[in-house]
Design a protein around this motif. Structure first.
Motif, PDB file in Angstrom:
ATOM      1  N   CYS A 385       0.875  -1.174   0.000  1.00 41.16           N
ATOM      2  CA  CYS A 385       0.000   0.000   0.000  1.00 41.16           C
ATOM      3  C   CYS A 385       0.911   1.223   0.000  1.00 41.16           C
ATOM      4  O   CYS A 385       1.476   1.590   1.030  1.00 41.16           O
ATOM      5  CB  CYS A 385      -0.906  -0.013   1.236  1.00 41.16           C
ATOM      6  N   ASP A 386       1.084   1.832  -1.155  1.00 38.80           N
ATOM      7  CA  ASP A 386       2.046   2.934  -1.307  1.00 38.80           C
ATOM      8  C   ASP A 386       1.433   4.067  -2.132  1.00 38.80           C
ATOM      9  O   ASP A 386       1.924   4.408  -3.206  1.00 38.80           O
ATOM     10  CB  ASP A 386       3.342   2.439  -1.948  1.00 38.80           C
ATOM     11  N   PRO A 387       0.320   4.654  -1.635  1.00 41.85           N
ATOM     12  CA  PRO A 387      -0.387   5.673  -2.430  1.00 41.85           C
ATOM     13  C   PRO A 387       0.443   6.918  -2.685  1.00 41.85           C
ATOM     14  O   PRO A 387       1.023   7.488  -1.764  1.00 41.85           O
ATOM     15  CB  PRO A 387      -1.614   5.995  -1.557  1.00 41.85           C
ATOM     16  N   VAL A 388       0.502   7.308  -3.935  1.00 42.09           N
ATOM     17  CA  VAL A 388       1.253   8.500  -4.327  1.00 42.09           C
ATOM     18  C   VAL A 388       0.570   9.731  -3.746  1.00 42.09           C
ATOM     19  O   VAL A 388      -0.640   9.928  -3.902  1.00 42.09           O
ATOM     20  CB  VAL A 388       1.347   8.614  -5.861  1.00 42.09           C
ATOM     21  N   GLY A 389       1.340  10.556  -3.056  1.00 40.68           N
ATOM     22  CA  GLY A 389       0.797  11.767  -2.466  1.00 40.68           C
ATOM     23  C   GLY A 389      -0.176  11.514  -1.332  1.00 40.68           C
ATOM     24  O   GLY A 389      -0.883  12.430  -0.920  1.00 40.68           O
ATOM     25  N   GLY A 390      -0.218  10.278  -0.828  1.00 42.43           N
ATOM     26  CA  GLY A 390      -1.167   9.952   0.233  1.00 42.43           C
ATOM     27  C   GLY A 390      -2.603   9.977  -0.232  1.00 42.43           C
ATOM     28  O   GLY A 390      -3.526  10.024   0.587  1.00 42.43           O
ATOM     29  N   GLY A 449       7.409   4.786   0.913  1.00 41.29           N
ATOM     30  CA  GLY A 449       8.152   3.861   0.075  1.00 41.29           C
ATOM     31  C   GLY A 449       7.391   3.531  -1.175  1.00 41.29           C
ATOM     32  O   GLY A 449       6.266   3.987  -1.392  1.00 41.29           O
ATOM     33  N   GLY A 450       8.001   2.714  -2.054  1.00 39.53           N
ATOM     34  CA  GLY A 450       7.327   2.257  -3.262  1.00 39.53           C
ATOM     35  C   GLY A 450       7.025   3.380  -4.238  1.00 39.53           C
ATOM     36  O   GLY A 450       7.798   4.316  -4.424  1.00 39.53           O
ATOM     37  N   LEU A 451       5.871   3.272  -4.878  1.00 35.92           N
ATOM     38  CA  LEU A 451       5.473   4.282  -5.854  1.00 35.92           C
ATOM     39  C   LEU A 451       5.405   5.677  -5.234  1.00 35.92           C
ATOM     40  O   LEU A 451       5.652   6.679  -5.912  1.00 35.92           O
ATOM     41  CB  LEU A 451       4.098   3.918  -6.446  1.00 35.92           C
ATOM     42  N   ALA A 452       5.061   5.734  -3.958  1.00 37.35           N
ATOM     43  CA  ALA A 452       4.866   7.028  -3.303  1.00 37.35           C
ATOM     44  C   ALA A 452       6.135   7.870  -3.298  1.00 37.35           C
ATOM     45  O   ALA A 452       6.054   9.113  -3.254  1.00 37.35           O
ATOM     46  CB  ALA A 452       4.375   6.829  -1.866  1.00 37.35           C
ATOM     47  N   VAL A 453       7.309   7.234  -3.352  1.00 39.00           N
ATOM     48  CA  VAL A 453       8.550   8.018  -3.347  1.00 39.00           C
ATOM     49  C   VAL A 453       9.250   8.005  -4.702  1.00 39.00           C
ATOM     50  O   VAL A 453      10.214   8.746  -4.902  1.00 39.00           O
ATOM     51  CB  VAL A 453       9.535   7.498  -2.263  1.00 39.00           C
ATOM     52  N   ASN A 454       8.760   7.182  -5.616  1.00 38.80           N
ATOM     53  CA  ASN A 454       9.401   7.094  -6.926  1.00 38.80           C
ATOM     54  C   ASN A 454       8.607   7.787  -8.035  1.00 38.80           C
ATOM     55  O   ASN A 454       9.064   7.849  -9.168  1.00 38.80           O
ATOM     56  CB  ASN A 454       9.644   5.633  -7.312  1.00 38.80           C
ATOM     57  N   VAL A 455       7.405   8.256  -7.716  1.00 38.69           N
ATOM     58  CA  VAL A 455       6.584   8.979  -8.688  1.00 38.69           C
ATOM     59  C   VAL A 455       6.518  10.430  -8.290  1.00 38.69           C
ATOM     60  O   VAL A 455       6.139  10.765  -7.154  1.00 38.69           O
ATOM     61  CB  VAL A 455       5.159   8.381  -8.759  1.00 38.69           C
TER      62      VAL A 455
END
Length: 458
Positions: A385-390, A449-455
């Motif tokens: 669970c790594d939502p971009v921008g929360g 982490g995950g997409l949330a920090v790479n997008v």
């Protein structure tokens, strides 16, 4: 035992744990003050968001949820548009009207505190509420936890320090079960389907006609959510500039002939699931199934397979009862909280529930239903669970579309076998629980982490 109506709750988006739960917590806090005769003495209230509620609360509308609860609103009955106006008034006036009629100063910028450094030991979604009288004396200080799917608990309920301090939950039912093995044994000894076992258990909570009416309402809210999502164009709130895609895909499907039914099957499931989750992302009315972040999977499968037949009411009830029964197993034996389990506890559980419900509608035996549920989860194990921008948008919306397709395939695979699968449903639930406990907190609804920090967000 819990009720399946605890699994399927009507509420608002974008999150059951970060929106629906906090509304209920703040509402309960105010009700406790009123019951203690203290509400009239309140002159200041502070809400402290802890753990995942702090880290992704802004994107999940948790401050809004806290205000709605303090205003005495309930997620099941509030009108989303009226709720938005009420919150806007609090933000503009920096005052909040309490349920006894008196008004206190309340500035969301200072009276809602994001305690990023507080990581609760009992559950990642902590929420502390305090109230003071005019002299500054503390009237109440309560810590609650939003445990996923709109469920909430106090610190005392989670700790359960002594037998006489346990808060009773549920009622005595005719067919109690604590595992899938128990449930299958009940079906074997009684000759009942899983849906019938669950329905007889629901009879212990309320008259059957009330249960059936509630199931029909749940199905109706799901269908209405799809319908709204198919009609609304525009950009979702939150700053990511994510455009709604369901309306354009819906128009394309309606205007083109069914040249290849097998390919278009994916499109239909995709568009229904995305319609729900785009509505959820915009704060619309949805049903936790079992959470808001995974709310599109079950409605999508229901819409495509259960609504265009003469026995649609019976099929819908059978689907929801079966899926709800499987959801109870996950809630009781593991968790449906993304902050505890990652997205395997949300989309994974929803996929498992939908696979079971569809298999039941297709005439599967209880064993095949459990096999379908097992397949649905087995291929979601470890989902982060790594939502971009929360925000409950990327990857959540597409993830529901993929989950709906997986659920249908899991049901089909289960129907091709009649014996116990090599991996049982109980084993896969326990595997999910262990995986969730081992998973780094970076991948459990913290956006660290995950997409949330790479997008890149903008």
């Amino acid at each position: 035992m819990l009720s399946v109506l605890d699994i399927f709750r009507v509420g608002i988006g974008p999150s059951s744990s970060h929106t629906v739960g906090p509304i209920r917590i703040a509402n309960r806090f105010m009700a406790d003050l009123s019951a203690a005769g203290l509400l009239g003495q309140v002159r200041r209230i502070e809400v402290e968001l802890q753990g995942s509620l702090a880290l992704t609360g802004a994107g999940h509308a948790t401050p809004k949820a806290a205000m709605l609860g303090l205003l005495g609103l309930e997620p099941e009955t509030l009108d989303p548009e009226s709720a938005d106006r009420a919150v806007a008034n609090v933000e503009a006036t920096k005052q909040i009207g309490l349920t006894d009629g008196h008004v206190i100063a309340f500035d969301p910028q200072t009276d809602i505190v994001f305690a990023y450094d507080v990581l609760p030991a009992l559950h990642p979604n902590g929420m502390r509420l305090r109230a003071w009288d005019p002299s500054g004396a503390l009237l109440a200080d309560e810590t609650w936890y939003s445990t996923g799917g709109g469920f909430i608990a106090t610190e005392r309920q989670l700790l359960r320090p002594a037998p006489d301090d346990i808060v009773p939950a549920g009622v005595s039912v005719p067919h109690p079960f604590g595992s899938a093995a128990d449930l299958l044994a009940i079906c074997a000894s009684t000759g009942l389907s899983i849906a019938s076992v669950i329905l007889e258990n629901e009879d212990a909570f309320r008259p059957r006609e009330e249960t059936e009416a509630a199931l029909d309402r749940i199905a109706g809210v799901m269908r209405a959510c799809i319908d709204r999502g198919l009609m609304k164009d525009g950009t979702l709130p939150g700053g990511l500039s994510v455009r709604r895609r369901a309306p354009a895909l819906w128009k394309k499907l309606k205007s083109s002939p069914a040249a290849n039914e097998r390919e278009e099957l994916f499109d239909w499931l995709n568009v229904y699931a995305m319609a729900v989750n785009e509505e959820n992302a915009s704060g619309g009315q949805v049903v936790t199934a079992p959470t808001n972040g995974a709310a599109g999977i079950i409605p999508s499968v229901i819409r495509h397979y259960c609504t265009d037949t003469e026995d649609c009411v019976d099929r819908l009830r059978r689907f929801l009862l079966t899926a709800g029964g499987i959801g109870l197993l996950y809630k009781q034996r593991a968790s449906i909280s993304g902050a505890e389990m990652g997205c395997q506890g949300e989309v994974g559980v929803a996929c498992s529930m939908a696979a079971a419900g569809l298999a039941a509608v297709w005439g599967a035996s209880p064993q095949q239903v459990c096999n379908a549920a097992e397949i649905g989860m087995e291929h979601n194990l470890g989902l982060t669970c790594d939502p971009v921008g929360g925000l409950v948008q990327i990857p959540c919306i597409e993830r529901n579309a993929i989950g709906a397709v997986k659920a249908v395939n899991a049901a089909r695979l289960a129907l091709h076998s009649v014996e116990q699968a090599r991996v049982s449903l109980d084993q896969v639930i326990e595997t999910m629980r262990q995986t969730g406990m081992d998973m780094s907190s970076k991948y459990k609804e913290t956006s660290q982490g995950g997409l949330a920090v790479n997008v890149i967000e903008c």
